[in-house]
Scaffold this active site. Structure first.
Site, mmCIF file in Angstrom:
data_model
loop_
_atom_site.group_PDB
_atom_site.id
_atom_site.type_symbol
_atom_site.label_atom_id
_atom_site.label_comp_id
_atom_site.label_asym_id
_atom_site.label_seq_id
_atom_site.Cartn_x
_atom_site.Cartn_y
_atom_site.Cartn_z
ATOM 1 N N LYS A 5 2.885 6.094 -10.611
ATOM 2 C CA LYS A 5 1.802 6.106 -10.575
ATOM 3 C C LYS A 5 1.137 6.706 -11.256
ATOM 4 O O LYS A 5 1.292 7.581 -11.120
ATOM 5 C CB LYS A 5 1.278 5.777 -9.487
ATOM 6 C CG LYS A 5 -0.329 5.121 -9.215
ATOM 7 C CD LYS A 5 -0.143 3.273 -9.978
ATOM 8 C CE LYS A 5 -1.938 2.666 -9.403
ATOM 9 N NZ LYS A 5 -1.990 2.467 -8.548
ATOM 10 N N LYS B 147 0.626 -1.261 -0.163
ATOM 11 C CA LYS B 147 0.220 0.157 0.059
ATOM 12 C C LYS B 147 1.266 1.417 0.004
ATOM 13 O O LYS B 147 2.256 1.347 0.506
ATOM 14 C CB LYS B 147 -0.643 0.308 1.051
ATOM 15 C CG LYS B 147 -1.684 1.641 1.332
ATOM 16 C CD LYS B 147 -2.907 1.326 0.043
ATOM 17 C CE LYS B 147 -3.919 2.964 0.855
ATOM 18 N NZ LYS B 147 -4.595 3.116 0.024
ATOM 19 N N SER B 148 0.058 2.150 -0.826
ATOM 20 C CA SER B 148 0.750 3.669 -0.421
ATOM 21 C C SER B 148 1.669 3.945 1.217
ATOM 22 O O SER B 148 0.445 3.913 1.603
ATOM 23 C CB SER B 148 0.785 3.884 -1.621
ATOM 24 O OG SER B 148 0.506 4.819 -2.925
ATOM 25 N N CYS C 280 -2.925 10.370 -6.172
ATOM 26 C CA CYS C 280 -3.896 9.411 -5.332
ATOM 27 C C CYS C 280 -5.192 11.171 -5.099
ATOM 28 O O CYS C 280 -4.737 12.103 -4.795
ATOM 29 C CB CYS C 280 -3.427 9.739 -4.046
ATOM 30 S SG CYS C 280 -4.676 8.862 -2.293
#
Ligand code: RRO
Length: 312
Positions: A165, A48-49, A131
């Site tokens: 990402k 997970k980030s 995000c």
């Protein structure tokens, strides 16, 4: 675990024993969850980030399954980067690459974490520029100047294969501009796409949005986003240097989805919503379905397919 050689691939010169890994997303925050991925058929373990400090994430309800996917606004729930630094050695015992996802709330945070993981045995670093779910923090991937500034700093801090990402783009001029920036940096890969940010699902019965954070605006995932993921992979494959690998993400539920991403140009794929909904068995299933499809079509290896989308 032996896997069919037909599915062997690589990202940033790091060999993958199969084509499918988890995405930085669901079920990869805790040590237990990461070890479960390690024991599965996933090609790599993606964390997970992480942020500098541990985070509980956004208020609930923050996730809702939908007919063709999900909407979520998790808000970066994670253990804080020091916990993942400690976990890297034991995760590597699963004998597959460990991909650490980093999502600082500022460039200074990202610098701290890239430096820290550069000193670890993590196999690949994926910096999350996309995000959509932190109130007041725009997605870096939509601020092209900030992407350039960030890469100038981050690329100088590590010799590890570094990837970013990306958020989904929807205009050819954006693919052109972003690729032009990325081609000037020694990045090893991009992962594309993140969820489609700031979408709204309304429940007509309750007359409310289905999730609470950010007034109901959240990231759309799953089958809804596959055509956008395929387009982003293909558009970047046509524009990026050959040595920048592309990890395809978005709506991969089965072997055919993975095959389509390979045609578009993905060197490997990551699975989020299907993993969330079906658990770690999805990696074996999707890899098996992909291997069967390749065999049925007469391909000896996934490498023969990558980027081979036919033109009319
Ligand atoms: O945790 C999240 O809310 C989240 C992240 Br960090 C991300 O990169 N993409 C997403 O859809 N959700």
């Amino acid at each position: 675990m032996t896997r069919p050689t037909t599915l062997q691939s690589s990202i940033g010169q790091v060999t993958l024993d199969s084509y499918v890994m988890n995405a930085s997303g669901p079920r990869c925050s805790s040590a237990e969850e990461l070890h479960l991925i390690g024991r599965s058929n996933a090609a790599a373990i993606v964390t997970k980030s992480c942020t500098i400090l541990p985070r509980e994430g956004n208020a609930e309800p923050r996730y809702r399954d939908l007919e063709l996917g999900a909407i979520q606004s998790m808000g970066l729930p994670n253990l804080g980067y020091n916990a993942y630094l400690d976990l890297v050695p034991e995760l590597l015992e699963h004998n597959k690459p460990v991909v650490v996802s980093i999502s600082g709330l500022s460039l200074a945070d990202n610098e701290t974490m890239v430096k820290a993981f550069d000193g670890s045995d993590a196999s690949l670093l994926e910096v999350n520029f996309s995000c959509p779910n932190i109130a007041g923090k725009p997605q870096t991937a939509y601020d092209f100047e900030q992407v350039e500034n960030s890469l100038t700093r981050l690329c100088s801090l590590t010799d590890k294969p570094l990837g970013i990402k990306l958020a989904p783009y929807f205009d050819m001029s954006h693919f052109d501009s972003m690729a032009e920036i990325l081609n000037r940096f020694p990045i090893a890969f991009i992962s594309t796409i993140n969820s489609i940010g700031n979408t709204l699902i309304i429940d007509p019965q309750t007359e409310r949005a289905v999730i609470k954070p950010k007034g109901g605006f959240g990231g759309l995932c799953g089958q809804y986003v596959k055509p956008i993921g395929l387009a982003n992979v293909h558009a970047f494959r046509q524009r990026l240097r050959d040595d920048i690998d592309i990890v395809g993400v978005g709506g991969i539920y089965n072997g055919t989805d993975a095959f389509e991403y390979a045609l578009a140009g993905a060197s490997a794929v990551q699975v989020a919503t299907s993993f969330q909904q079906q658990g770690e068995g999805c990696f074996q299933r999707i890899n098996d379905e992909l291997a069967a499809l390749l065999e049925a079509k007469g391909y000896a290896s996934i490498k023969e397919v990558i980027g081979q989308l036919k033109a009319f």
